[in-house]
Scaffold this motif. Structure first.
Motif, PDB file in Angstrom:
ATOM      1  N   VAL A 113       0.614  -0.986  -0.180  1.00 61.66           N
ATOM      2  CA  VAL A 113       0.070   0.063   0.237  1.00 61.66           C
ATOM      3  C   VAL A 113       0.590   1.166   0.003  1.00 61.66           C
ATOM      4  O   VAL A 113       0.557   2.157  -0.281  1.00 61.66           O
ATOM      5  CB  VAL A 113      -1.437  -0.430   1.192  1.00 61.66           C
ATOM      6  N   TRP A 114       1.770   0.939   0.633  1.00 61.28           N
ATOM      7  CA  TRP A 114       2.823   2.357   1.313  1.00 61.28           C
ATOM      8  C   TRP A 114       3.278   2.461  -0.342  1.00 61.28           C
ATOM      9  O   TRP A 114       3.901   3.898  -0.862  1.00 61.28           O
ATOM     10  CB  TRP A 114       3.816   2.109   2.088  1.00 61.28           C
ATOM     11  N   THR A 115       3.909   1.975  -1.234  1.00 57.97           N
ATOM     12  CA  THR A 115       4.628   1.665  -2.703  1.00 57.97           C
ATOM     13  C   THR A 115       3.280   2.541  -3.421  1.00 57.97           C
ATOM     14  O   THR A 115       3.501   3.174  -4.017  1.00 57.97           O
ATOM     15  CB  THR A 115       4.860   0.680  -3.127  1.00 57.97           C
ATOM     16  N   LEU A 116       2.389   1.768  -3.854  1.00 59.04           N
ATOM     17  CA  LEU A 116       0.763   2.765  -4.569  1.00 59.04           C
ATOM     18  C   LEU A 116       0.773   4.116  -4.334  1.00 59.04           C
ATOM     19  O   LEU A 116       0.312   4.761  -5.011  1.00 59.04           O
ATOM     20  CB  LEU A 116      -0.095   2.131  -4.240  1.00 59.04           C
ATOM     21  N   LEU A 117       0.940   4.682  -2.788  1.00 60.03           N
ATOM     22  CA  LEU A 117       0.701   5.747  -2.118  1.00 60.03           C
ATOM     23  C   LEU A 117       1.587   6.540  -2.675  1.00 60.03           C
ATOM     24  O   LEU A 117       2.167   7.847  -2.604  1.00 60.03           O
ATOM     25  CB  LEU A 117       0.088   5.886  -1.593  1.00 60.03           C
ATOM     26  N   ASP A 118       2.818   5.988  -2.907  1.00 58.69           N
ATOM     27  CA  ASP A 118       4.005   7.158  -2.570  1.00 58.69           C
ATOM     28  C   ASP A 118       5.149   6.897  -3.291  1.00 58.69           C
ATOM     29  O   ASP A 118       6.016   6.179  -3.329  1.00 58.69           O
ATOM     30  CB  ASP A 118       4.919   6.815  -1.068  1.00 58.69           C
ATOM     31  N   ARG A 119       4.599   6.405  -5.186  1.00 58.91           N
ATOM     32  CA  ARG A 119       5.518   5.750  -5.943  1.00 58.91           C
ATOM     33  C   ARG A 119       6.521   6.777  -6.485  1.00 58.91           C
ATOM     34  O   ARG A 119       7.768   6.185  -6.792  1.00 58.91           O
ATOM     35  CB  ARG A 119       4.976   5.743  -7.470  1.00 58.91           C
ATOM     36  N   LYS A 120       7.028   8.089  -6.583  1.00 57.17           N
ATOM     37  CA  LYS A 120       7.249   8.768  -6.305  1.00 57.17           C
ATOM     38  C   LYS A 120       8.865   9.272  -5.760  1.00 57.17           C
ATOM     39  O   LYS A 120       9.786   9.688  -6.086  1.00 57.17           O
ATOM     40  CB  LYS A 120       6.504  10.156  -7.339  1.00 57.17           C
ATOM     41  N   ARG A 121       8.451   9.055  -4.472  1.00 61.01           N
ATOM     42  CA  ARG A 121       9.624   9.095  -3.525  1.00 61.01           C
ATOM     43  C   ARG A 121      10.707   8.397  -4.260  1.00 61.01           C
ATOM     44  O   ARG A 121      10.689   7.435  -4.359  1.00 61.01           O
ATOM     45  CB  ARG A 121       9.331   8.136  -1.882  1.00 61.01           C
ATOM     46  N   LYS A 122      12.490   9.494  -3.953  1.00 62.48           N
ATOM     47  CA  LYS A 122      13.551   8.528  -4.609  1.00 62.48           C
ATOM     48  C   LYS A 122      14.184   8.167  -3.700  1.00 62.48           C
ATOM     49  O   LYS A 122      15.261   6.921  -3.888  1.00 62.48           O
ATOM     50  CB  LYS A 122      14.194   9.731  -5.384  1.00 62.48           C
ATOM     51  N   HIS A 123      13.888   8.971  -2.538  1.00 66.60           N
ATOM     52  CA  HIS A 123      15.245   7.615  -1.620  1.00 66.60           C
ATOM     53  C   HIS A 123      13.763   7.947   0.189  1.00 66.60           C
ATOM     54  O   HIS A 123      13.394   8.956  -0.096  1.00 66.60           O
ATOM     55  CB  HIS A 123      16.047   8.505  -1.094  1.00 66.60           C
ATOM     56  N   TYR A 124      14.679   7.436   1.129  1.00 69.11           N
ATOM     57  CA  TYR A 124      14.290   7.621   2.484  1.00 69.11           C
ATOM     58  C   TYR A 124      14.977   7.588   3.107  1.00 69.11           C
ATOM     59  O   TYR A 124      15.521   7.268   3.982  1.00 69.11           O
ATOM     60  CB  TYR A 124      13.072   6.062   2.802  1.00 69.11           C
ATOM     61  N   SER A 125      15.918   8.531   3.011  1.00 68.78           N
ATOM     62  CA  SER A 125      17.171   8.940   4.314  1.00 68.78           C
ATOM     63  C   SER A 125      16.895   9.271   5.642  1.00 68.78           C
ATOM     64  O   SER A 125      17.351   8.616   6.616  1.00 68.78           O
ATOM     65  CB  SER A 125      18.012   9.814   3.093  1.00 68.78           C
ATOM     66  N   GLU A 126      15.845  10.623   4.934  1.00 75.70           N
ATOM     67  CA  GLU A 126      15.894  11.227   6.252  1.00 75.70           C
ATOM     68  C   GLU A 126      15.159   9.616   7.341  1.00 75.70           C
ATOM     69  O   GLU A 126      15.435   9.792   8.619  1.00 75.70           O
ATOM     70  CB  GLU A 126      15.411  11.924   6.394  1.00 75.70           C
ATOM     71  N   LEU A 127      13.569   9.316   7.199  1.00 72.92           N
ATOM     72  CA  LEU A 127      13.400   8.289   7.484  1.00 72.92           C
ATOM     73  C   LEU A 127      13.683   6.819   8.098  1.00 72.92           C
ATOM     74  O   LEU A 127      13.680   6.864   8.998  1.00 72.92           O
ATOM     75  CB  LEU A 127      12.071   7.888   7.157  1.00 72.92           C
ATOM     76  N   ASN A 128      14.735   6.730   7.097  1.00 69.43           N
ATOM     77  CA  ASN A 128      15.501   5.747   7.674  1.00 69.43           C
ATOM     78  C   ASN A 128      16.988   6.084   9.203  1.00 69.43           C
ATOM     79  O   ASN A 128      17.652   5.438   9.458  1.00 69.43           O
ATOM     80  CB  ASN A 128      16.607   5.580   6.124  1.00 69.43           C
ATOM     81  N   TYR A 129      17.159   6.804   8.948  1.00 70.96           N
ATOM     82  CA  TYR A 129      18.126   7.716   9.807  1.00 70.96           C
ATOM     83  C   TYR A 129      17.202   7.376  11.240  1.00 70.96           C
ATOM     84  O   TYR A 129      17.612   7.030  12.330  1.00 70.96           O
ATOM     85  CB  TYR A 129      18.662   8.959   9.728  1.00 70.96           C
ATOM     86  N   TRP A 130      16.081   7.815  11.524  1.00 75.47           N
ATOM     87  CA  TRP A 130      15.061   8.274  12.586  1.00 75.47           C
ATOM     88  C   TRP A 130      14.511   6.575  12.986  1.00 75.47           C
ATOM     89  O   TRP A 130      15.049   6.272  14.360  1.00 75.47           O
ATOM     90  CB  TRP A 130      14.050   8.794  12.524  1.00 75.47           C
ATOM     91  N   LEU A 131      14.927   5.862  12.236  1.00 75.46           N
ATOM     92  CA  LEU A 131      14.752   3.955  12.211  1.00 75.46           C
ATOM     93  C   LEU A 131      15.500   3.724  12.585  1.00 75.46           C
ATOM     94  O   LEU A 131      15.355   2.931  13.349  1.00 75.46           O
ATOM     95  CB  LEU A 131      14.172   3.126  10.595  1.00 75.46           C
ATOM     96  N   CYS A 132      16.970   3.976  12.339  1.00 72.32           N
ATOM     97  CA  CYS A 132      17.962   3.604  12.669  1.00 72.32           C
ATOM     98  C   CYS A 132      18.374   3.774  14.046  1.00 72.32           C
ATOM     99  O   CYS A 132      19.076   2.828  15.551  1.00 72.32           O
ATOM    100  CB  CYS A 132      19.283   3.751  11.653  1.00 72.32           C
ATOM    101  N   LEU A 133      17.503   5.178  14.356  1.00 76.96           N
ATOM    102  CA  LEU A 133      17.783   5.769  15.998  1.00 76.96           C
ATOM    103  C   LEU A 133      17.167   5.089  16.556  1.00 76.96           C
ATOM    104  O   LEU A 133      17.583   4.864  18.223  1.00 76.96           O
ATOM    105  CB  LEU A 133      17.621   6.945  16.101  1.00 76.96           C
TER     106      LEU A 133
END
Length: 420
Positions: A86-106
């Motif tokens: 579902v996330w892919t369908l709603l957010d297909r144009k996103r090029k990366h998740y660098s910011e979200l990945n930082y918070w996930l790793c934190l």
């Protein structure tokens, strides 16, 4: 101006979405609160898809590998894949998740640090695994299940337990600092790989959790895969990584980060040290406590009379007491098959308490009085018990054995040239 992060591959974006949802489902601090609301879905998926068992068991008596736990893990996987779709369908144009990945790793760094410190500090004080008791030493080796066997061999080796605890505490301390986070993750891989192998090799029912901790450690190391490959394999110079670092320009942001980190140290690390130290103090205070006038040791049952009938010693008679262990701290066991006591590994465990005069002995199990005896200790190394257990009258004569266990000596030799 901060440079835009490079675009991720399609596989990288989709796999991140799955990992993001799964990790937050499994490792969030409130995961236990979602278990019961999810139970109907877990049962439904098990009935129509997983087929682990017809009826899932949620109460494993301390086990973390129940049929429900496995079904829950599979359910998390389905939810993660479905949510990522579902996330892919709603957010297909996103090029990366660098910011979200930082918070996930934190978040995952601190979750892994908290778990590692919790397990580690108990090992540092040698509290998680204890030295084998006299009753355990008197139990035949073949009667033990693999988990108990492993628990005793680690409890026996106090320095090894402390060493492994120090390693786990070090993992936690390294993970909470940004500059040492990669080193902490690398150490965590080694520490939890060892834990996973122990759990699988000795059938310890923490396989699910320990495996996830190892996967989480590998996930954090994976963030630095390019730098690690360049440094260790290609022998190239590498630049500092921004994966675990976010430069803060405002003073209030820096102060907030320092304050939150100090709060985590004080509230979590501090509380765990305090609780562990108190538990260690209580154990030291009660260690080897003798309940006079009973002398701890192994007693052979010379005579066992039940309701006036003398019951001979026989391997075929499981109800007759064969030996009785009076351990320290009012704990004991006997070689008998008597379900009125707590049965464990072929022995019946009980608690005992002599009265202030040293003439009466109360035997307890499951916090209830099971038997009451008058004691005759007039003869050296001999105990004569007269009393009742339930509706049965008992007359028992015990002879203290001069039984010595070499294992209890904590033997260590720098030079070993002969062994029996």
């Amino acid at each position: 101006m901060q440079q835009e992060a490079p675009a991720w591959s399609t596989f990288g974006r989709i796999s991140f979405r799955i990992a993001f949802i799964y990790f937050l489902l499994f490792f969030n601090p409130f995961a236990s609160l979602f278990v019961y609301p999810l139970a109907p879905l877990v049962s439904f998926l098990n009935s129509h898809l997983f087929h682990i068992r017809p009826e899932l068991n949620m109460n494993g008596g301390g086990s973390g590998d129940t049929s429900f736990d496995w079904a829950l893990v599979f359910t998390y996987g389905i939810l993660a894949v479905g949510g990522a779709f579902v996330w892919t369908l709603l957010d297909r144009k996103r090029k990366h998740y660098s910011e979200l990945n930082y918070w996930l790793c934190l978040i995952l760094r601190y979750m892994l640090a908290a778990v590692s410190f919790n397990y580690g500090i108990w090992k540092v004080f040698a509290l998680q695994m204890t030295f084998p008791s006299l009753s355990q030493l008197a139990t035949p080796l073949g009667d033990y299940l693999p988990m108990r066997f492993s628990w005793m061999f680690i409890g026996y080796g106090g320095p090894y337990q402390i060493f492994s605890g120090v390693a786990e505490v070090l993992v936690a301390l390294l993970l909470v600092w940004r500059r040492t986070a990669l080193l902490g993750a690398l150490l965590a891989v080694g520490v939890f790989a060892n834990v996973v192998m122990l759990n699988f090799s000795y059938d310890i029912p923490v396989k699910i959790k320990s495996s996830h901790l190892l996967v989480l450690s590998l996930f954090l190391v994976w963030q630095e895969r390019k730098r690690l490959f360049a440094f260790f394999i290609q022998n190239k110079e590498v630049l500092p990584s921004p994966v675990f670092e976010r430069p803060l320009t405002e003073k209030w942001q820096k102060n907030l980060r320092i304050s939150l980190k100090l709060l985590f140290f004080v509230l979590y690390f501090g509380s765990q040290v305090f609780l562990s130290f108190n538990a260690w103090g209580e154990r030291q205070a009660s260690s080897k406590r003798v309940l006079q006038p009973i002398e701890p040791g192994i007693y052979h049952v010379e005579l066992f009379v039940k309701n006036g009938d003398t019951i001979p010693e026989s391997l075929a008679n499981s109800e007759r007491w064969k030996d009785v262990v009076f351990d320290y701290n009012g704990e004991g066991s006997m070689a008998a098959r008597d379900t009125s006591f707590f049965m464990s590994y072929g022995r019946a465990y009980f608690g005992y308490q002599p009265d202030s005069t040293g003439k009466q002995l109360e035997i307890r199990a499951f916090r209830q009085r099971i038997a009451n005896f008058s004691m005759d200790l007039s003869k050296s190394d001999r105990m004569i018990l007269n009393g009742s257990k339930g509706e049965d009258s008992l007359h028992v004569v015990l002879q203290k054995l001069d039984r010595h266990f070499p294992l209890a000596d904590r033997q260590f030799h720098w030079i070993s040239e002969w062994a029996q």
